[in-house]
Design a protein around this motif. Structure first.
Motif, PDB file in Angstrom:
ATOM      1  N   GLU A  22       0.848  -1.170   0.000  1.00 47.88           N
ATOM      2  CA  GLU A  22       0.000   0.000   0.000  1.00 47.88           C
ATOM      3  C   GLU A  22       0.896   1.236   0.000  1.00 47.88           C
ATOM      4  O   GLU A  22       1.816   1.331   0.784  1.00 47.88           O
ATOM      5  N   GLY A  23       0.617   2.214  -0.843  1.00 47.80           N
ATOM      6  CA  GLY A  23       1.429   3.420  -0.835  1.00 47.80           C
ATOM      7  C   GLY A  23       2.631   3.298  -1.753  1.00 47.80           C
ATOM      8  O   GLY A  23       2.677   2.476  -2.654  1.00 47.80           O
ATOM      9  N   GLU A  24       3.592   4.119  -1.525  1.00 48.78           N
ATOM     10  CA  GLU A  24       4.759   4.135  -2.408  1.00 48.78           C
ATOM     11  C   GLU A  24       6.042   4.102  -1.600  1.00 48.78           C
ATOM     12  O   GLU A  24       6.191   4.818  -0.624  1.00 48.78           O
ATOM     13  N   GLU A  72       5.939   8.910  -0.082  1.00 43.74           N
ATOM     14  CA  GLU A  72       4.579   9.454  -0.072  1.00 43.74           C
ATOM     15  C   GLU A  72       4.667  10.883   0.429  1.00 43.74           C
ATOM     16  O   GLU A  72       5.457  11.182   1.299  1.00 43.74           O
ATOM     17  N   ARG A  81      -9.583   8.817   7.826  1.00 42.66           N
ATOM     18  CA  ARG A  81      -9.229   9.144   6.441  1.00 42.66           C
ATOM     19  C   ARG A  81      -7.736   8.976   6.165  1.00 42.66           C
ATOM     20  O   ARG A  81      -7.304   9.114   5.018  1.00 42.66           O
ATOM     21  N   ILE A  82      -6.966   8.684   7.192  1.00 42.82           N
ATOM     22  CA  ILE A  82      -5.540   8.452   6.979  1.00 42.82           C
ATOM     23  C   ILE A  82      -5.343   7.227   6.096  1.00 42.82           C
ATOM     24  O   ILE A  82      -4.425   7.171   5.284  1.00 42.82           O
ATOM     25  N   CYS A  83      -6.230   6.241   6.271  1.00 41.88           N
ATOM     26  CA  CYS A  83      -5.992   4.974   5.586  1.00 41.88           C
ATOM     27  C   CYS A  83      -7.280   4.395   5.034  1.00 41.88           C
ATOM     28  O   CYS A  83      -8.283   4.323   5.737  1.00 41.88           O
ATOM     29  N   GLY A  84      -7.237   3.949   3.784  1.00 41.29           N
ATOM     30  CA  GLY A  84      -8.417   3.358   3.177  1.00 41.29           C
ATOM     31  C   GLY A  84      -8.591   1.893   3.478  1.00 41.29           C
ATOM     32  O   GLY A  84      -9.667   1.344   3.282  1.00 41.29           O
ATOM     33  N   ILE A  85      -7.535   1.227   3.975  1.00 39.02           N
ATOM     34  CA  ILE A  85      -7.633  -0.206   4.246  1.00 39.02           C
ATOM     35  C   ILE A  85      -7.760  -0.475   5.739  1.00 39.02           C
ATOM     36  O   ILE A  85      -8.200  -1.560   6.131  1.00 39.02           O
ATOM     37  N   MET A 118      -3.916 -11.437  -2.662  1.00 35.97           N
ATOM     38  CA  MET A 118      -3.676 -10.556  -3.804  1.00 35.97           C
ATOM     39  C   MET A 118      -2.284  -9.931  -3.791  1.00 35.97           C
ATOM     40  O   MET A 118      -1.809  -9.453  -4.815  1.00 35.97           O
ATOM     41  N   LEU A 119      -1.655  -9.877  -2.635  1.00 35.88           N
ATOM     42  CA  LEU A 119      -0.371  -9.188  -2.553  1.00 35.88           C
ATOM     43  C   LEU A 119       0.802 -10.134  -2.262  1.00 35.88           C
ATOM     44  O   LEU A 119       1.859 -10.020  -2.868  1.00 35.88           O
ATOM     45  N   CYS A 137       1.813  -0.588   5.351  1.00 32.51           N
ATOM     46  CA  CYS A 137       0.844   0.374   4.847  1.00 32.51           C
ATOM     47  C   CYS A 137       1.569   1.699   4.781  1.00 32.51           C
ATOM     48  O   CYS A 137       1.508   2.485   5.722  1.00 32.51           O
ATOM     49  N   SER A 186       1.152   4.358   3.175  1.00 34.13           N
ATOM     50  CA  SER A 186       0.379   5.595   3.151  1.00 34.13           C
ATOM     51  C   SER A 186       0.101   6.130   4.537  1.00 34.13           C
ATOM     52  O   SER A 186      -0.086   7.313   4.722  1.00 34.13           O
ATOM     53  N   THR A 224      -4.188   4.508  -3.599  1.00 26.37           N
ATOM     54  CA  THR A 224      -3.014   3.719  -3.216  1.00 26.37           C
ATOM     55  C   THR A 224      -3.410   2.481  -2.428  1.00 26.37           C
ATOM     56  O   THR A 224      -2.554   1.795  -1.907  1.00 26.37           O
ATOM     57  N   HIS A 225      -4.704   2.211  -2.292  1.00 32.30           N
ATOM     58  CA  HIS A 225      -5.120   1.104  -1.425  1.00 32.30           C
ATOM     59  C   HIS A 225      -5.910   0.041  -2.147  1.00 32.30           C
ATOM     60  O   HIS A 225      -6.616  -0.718  -1.527  1.00 32.30           O
ATOM     61  N   PHE A 259      -6.579  -2.145  -6.204  1.00 33.62           N
ATOM     62  CA  PHE A 259      -6.155  -2.396  -7.570  1.00 33.62           C
ATOM     63  C   PHE A 259      -6.803  -1.352  -8.470  1.00 33.62           C
ATOM     64  O   PHE A 259      -7.920  -0.920  -8.223  1.00 33.62           O
TER      65      PHE A 259
END
Lengths: 441, 167
Positions: A25-27, A48, A71-75, A122-123, A426, A428, B104-105, B107
């Protein structure tokens, strides 16, 4: 994400540079250099854009922290909500009734399921099976990928029913929930969760057959611990090397330092240095609190109650997936909603500092706030799990590369990427400035 | 037998132009609801933030899926609309070039489509209406140029879906 492999080879120097890390997640990027056959430098670079959430929170009402930080993290939005909510409730010495407590555990289980299923199938699984990505893995292993997606969907449904929507849920608040679900509303989840629990058992068998690189270390594991349950929202902070503290004592035992090559801060135990949080830490420190179905699944695959190989974190994550399904079903089966109204909270008479740690999918997430007598946030500190693991990730990369210098640059690069994905970082979440000075006009 | 049709609006309300898919689907909702359209021209309208299992589920359960999403490419000006039909092989180049995700979270859309293809769960027809965006910064404001593009896309969809009932 794009990956460029830049290799400079000389007689005695080797450089491996991955400009973009895929499937995290993120860069982030990785720089490793060797000299005379030994690893010289390892740098995990986070690029990031820094986040300003700790600054955003200043001047906001205490009730707003959970929605802003989510909102810091979508997962892992639930993790941020829970850490914020539990911290704020400390200011009022508020203990929620047991059915609210159970609903929070259920919501957290939903997030663990979403996050772990995404990561496992998936990862990370493609690494072990020799595929560059899940899409190519899906062509040869469609049933396994479908299994993962089915499980993720079941987790999404928990978050949607209990949280109001699948991504960035909105139903949790300080004091409870805006809308309490009925028993029937939760019962609608049971069938899919039972089916998903069966799939999780198969997934445990599947991941146990993966080829695991041989690597282990004497980590200091840090996790929450609760006398009665596998930790999610509550507990003391413990380690396998003697730490045993209330979360309010966190800042006396942990420190953050800004490292030049990355925007993320490195955390360490003041007394002993780097440490590891996340599924491996939770599992090793709390195995006895896992339900029977999980302990038996571990036993059936010959998996010990202590795991020191970070590559086997995928097995632990899958066991936690099984736990989350089982715990969700237990909560739904026993759920008895009560008439309940969120109390009005009496604001503190002076500045109050509040704390919380909850177990995000990736490990402990620490929140600390200073509230003034009007309930306004004067200061905030948020330490995500990936920040806490940064130093350990770099050290593990050092160790893995040191053991595998005989590999070609391409294969060593793939192994490094797989190593980083052991921690499901993570990125991000894990970036923010150390200090922000603000002048009020 | 009428085909099962879905319109999926994908976006993020807090990333500027990336909200266009959601804005579009909210406008499309009443136009394609069962009360206001002929049975052959009804379509399920779905809001999505790009979550992988939701999109794959939509693909699996419908015969025809239309997607409305922001796209970001130097070959299109802000507000321009592009229609990509997956069954049209001449679109392959454009699909490859419109594969960057803004989240970024998860696909990106191209990866989700590729995954559906690998799992053999693509709908019989998949059409993407891309609206070119330019500003994906953190804001809840949508550029007015894109609001006009939303109307254009809805009109095109209306024509296309109504046209299906005559075949």
């Amino acid at each position: 994400m794009k990956k460029e492999l830049k290799v400079k080879t000389g007689l005695k120097t080797r450089k491996i540079q991955v400009d973009y890390l895929a499937r995290v997640e993120g860069e982030g990027s990785l720089f490793i250099s060797t000299k005379s056959g030994r690893v010289d430098t390892v740098q995990l670079k986070i690029f990031e854009p820094p986040r300003f959430f700790e600054a955003f929170l200043r001047g906001r009402q205490f009730e707003e922290a959970s929605d802003i930080t989510s909102r810091i993290c979508g997962i892992c939005p639930v993790a941020y909500q829970m850490s914020a909510i539990h911290a704020m409730e400390r200011a009022f010495n508020f203990k929620p009734p047991s059915f609210i407590r159970d609903l929070r555990r259920l919501l957290y289980c939903g997030e663990w399921i979403e996050s772990h299923a995404l990561h496992i199938f998936m990862l990370h699984a493609p690494d072990f099976l020799g595929y560059p990505d899940a899409i190519r893995m899906a062509k040869d292993h469609p049933e396994s990928v479908k299994r993962g997606l089915q499980m993720k969907k079941a987790g999404n449904e928990i978050v949607r029913v209990l949280g109001g929507r699948e991504i960035h849920p909105i139903n949790a608040k300080v004091g409870g929930f805006y809308k309490i679900p009925s028993k029937n509303e939760l019962k609608t989840l049971s069938e899919s969760l039972k089916a998903a629990r069966e799939e999780a058992l198969k997934a445990v068998q599947w991941v146990s057959t993966f080829p695991f690189p041989d690597y282990s270390k004497d980590y200091e594991f840090v996790a929450l611990s609760h006398p009665d349950e596998y930790p999610l929202n509550e507990g003391r902070l413990i380690s396998n090397k003697g730490l045993n503290i209330d979360v309010s004592d966190y800042d006396n035992h942990f420190a953050e330092t800004h490292v030049e090559h990355t925007h993320a801060l490195h955390s360490s135990l003041i007394a002993r240095g780097e440490y590891l949080v996340g599924p491996l830490a939770r599992y090793n420190l709390n195995f006895d609190k896992l339900p029977k179905i999980v302990k038996e699944a571990a036993r059936d695959i010959g998996f010990s109650n202590v795991c020191l190989n970070p590559f086997q974190s995928i097995v632990v994550r899958t066991l936690e997936l099984l736990f989350a399904f089982d715990e969700s079903l237990r909560i739904i089966e026993n759920y008895q909603p009560e008439e309940f109204e969120t109390p009005s909270f009496t604001l503190p008479t002076k500045n109050t500092t509040v704390y919380s740690c909850t177990e995000a999918p990736r490990g402990i997430l620490y929140h600390r706030y200073v509230l003034n007598k009007d309930g306004i946030i004067e200061d905030a500190k948020i330490v995500p799990p990936t920040s806490q693991n940064q130093k350990t990730i770099e050290l593990d990369l050092h160790g893995v590369v040191e053991k595998n210098l005989h590999l070609s640059n391409e294969n060593l690069t793939l192994l490094c990427e797989q190593t980083i994905r052991n921690y499901d970082p993570c990125i991000s979440c894990a970036t923010h400035f150390l200090k922000l000075e603000r002048k009020d006009v | 037998m009428s085909k099962k049709i879905a319109i999926l609006g994908i976006g993020n309300d807090f990333r500027g132009d990336d909200s266009v898919g959601l804005v579009a689907i909210r406008k499309a909702k009443t136009l394609f609801s069962e009360q206001d359209s002929s049975p052959e021209a009804t379509a399920k309208t779905i809001e999505s933030q790009g979550e992988i299992s939701q999109i794959l589920d939509c693909f699996e359960k419908h015969d025809i899926v239309y997607i409305i999403d922001a796209v970001n490419t130097p070959t299109l000006k802000q507000g321009e609309v592009v229609r990509l039909d997956l069954n049209d092989k001449s679109n392959a180049f454009q699909m490859e070039n419109l594969s960057a995700g803004t989240s970024t979270h998860s696909f990106n859309l191209k990866q989700i489509i590729d995954l559906a293809e690998a799992l053999n769960t693509l709908p019989a027809q998949l059409v993407i209406y891309g609206i070119a965006g330019d500003d994906f910064s953190t804001t809840d404001q949508l550029n007015p140029r894109l609001i006009a593009s939303v109307e254009q896309v809805i009109s095109m969809l209306n024509t296309e879906i109504n046209g299906l009932s005559h075949h």
